[in-house]
Design an enzyme around this catalytic site. Structure first.
Site, PDB file in Angstrom:
ATOM      1  CB  ALA A 213      -4.541  13.938   1.416  1.00  0.00           C
TER       2      ALA A 213
ATOM      3  N   GLY B  31      -2.074   9.923  -2.377  1.00  0.00           N
ATOM      4  CA  GLY B  31      -3.256   9.961  -3.234  1.00  0.00           C
ATOM      5  C   GLY B  31      -2.955  10.330  -4.671  1.00  0.00           C
TER       6      GLY B  31
ATOM      7  CD  GLU C  33      -4.225   5.894  -2.515  1.00  0.00           C
ATOM      8  OE1 GLU C  33      -4.623   4.875  -1.935  1.00  0.00           O
ATOM      9  OE2 GLU C  33      -4.437   7.049  -2.078  1.00  0.00           O
TER      10      GLU C  33
ATOM     11  CD  GLU D 122      -0.772   6.949   1.239  1.00  0.00           C
ATOM     12  OE1 GLU D 122      -1.483   7.411   0.332  1.00  0.00           O
ATOM     13  OE2 GLU D 122       0.228   6.232   1.021  1.00  0.00           O
TER      14      GLU D 122
END
Length: 323
Positions: free
Chosen positions: A125, A170, A173, A193
């Protein structure tokens, strides 16, 4: 079609799956099996250009539809050098547009997702942008990013992630939503995270255990551990690890070769195989076999199947058209 739906529903019901779940499986099957028309020139269409990065915000995502012998391969390149390809509102918007274009184009046979920024795939992110968001904005943005990554995974064609650098949070991910992951030995992968007192929010807690197993996934997520490409290959997080080259794009080149290997195969068959695997892995074996049967039924009446048989008989290379 009604007969196939009935078979699938009966198989699902016979294994005590609830009616709603059975309907969802059938709906996914029908959606993926539905042919899509090509609605015109896609964004970013053009001859394969040299891979280079730019700091222009309008150029944060590049989509290249390759030509010639590579026709059918789409290369999606993330290009945010100043932000280490971190996921911003604008990048999410651009990626949604790219995914939508790919879904509408029935000439696409495979997708390579990669970076043109040296040493990084996607750093997760955009925390600088996140810090400026009001608390009420964070949840909706994460939901939108999660939806994007889900849509990426739901593309009906094979999607290959080429990880030539850091794929963190992310970014990993996003790679986990792809069908196949290829990494260079210098790549760094991790769901980190918990270092920020949050958890993976775009599918990491669900996809990572499905890829490497529950215990190992917990270990990596709880410890916010980062592994290199070789370790990722040993864990099964990536299917291939290649030695990085001087130009820093070894994983991309390997992914492109794999896309070229997929390209000449029957495109409808590839789509149905992906659907059968993705849907079948979520249910019991008997239901999965029913899904496979339903997907197999979709390839029987195709011209491509007849072309494959004719090419085999005539000892020549088949010319599949996706029909």
């Amino acid at each position: 079609m009604a007969v196939l739906m009935g078979r699938l529903l009966r198989a699902c019901g016979a294994r005590a799956l609830d009616q709603d779940r059975a309907c969802r499986i059938t709906a996914a099957y029908l959606k993926a099996a539905q042919p899509r028309a090509w609605t015109g020139a896609p964004r970013g269409a053009g001859a394969a250009a040299a891979r280079r990065y730019s700091s222009e915000s309008k150029d944060e995502l590049r989509v290249r539809y390759l030509h010639g012998e590579d026709a059918g391969i789409v290369v999606v390149e993330i290009n945010r050098p100043k932000a280490k390809n971190s996921i911003s509102k604008n990048l999410v918007k651009l990626m949604f547009e790219a995914v939508d274009d790919i879904k509408k184009n029935n000439k696409v046979r495979s997708v390579v997702l990669c970076s043109v920024v040296p040493g990084v795939f996607c750093a997760g992110a955009d925390l600088k942008e996140r810090a400026k968001m009001a608390q009420s904005e964070v949840g909706p943005f994460v939901s939108k990013a999660r939806a994007l990554i889900t849509e990426l995974g739901n593309l009906p064609v094979p999607v290959i992630a080429a990880i030539d650098g850091a794929a963190l949070g992310g970014g990993l991910e996003m790679a986990l939503a792809c069908d196949i992951r290829i990494a260079s030995n210098s790549a760094k992968l991790g769901l980190v995270e918990t270092k920020l007192a949050i958890i993976p929010g775009a599918g990491g807690t669900q996809r990572l255990p499905r890829v490497i197993g529950v215990s190992l996934a917990k270990e990596l997520i709880f410890a916010a551990r980062v592994v290199d490409g070789q370790e990722a290959s040993r864990l099964g997080l990536v299917s291939r690890c290649v030695e990085q080259n001087k130009s820093g794009d070894a994983a991309y080149l390997e992914a492109l070769e794999l896309a070229r290997e997929i390209n000449p195969q029957g495109p409808i068959a590839i789509r149905m195989a992906k659907l059968a695997i993705n849907q079948g892995i979520e249910v019991d074996l008997s239901t999965g076999l029913a899904i496979e049967e339903a997907c197999y039924a979709q390839v029987i009446p195709t011209k491509d199947r007849l072309e494959g048989l004719a090419a085999f008989k005539e000892k020549r290379r088949p010319n599949f058209r996706g029909e």
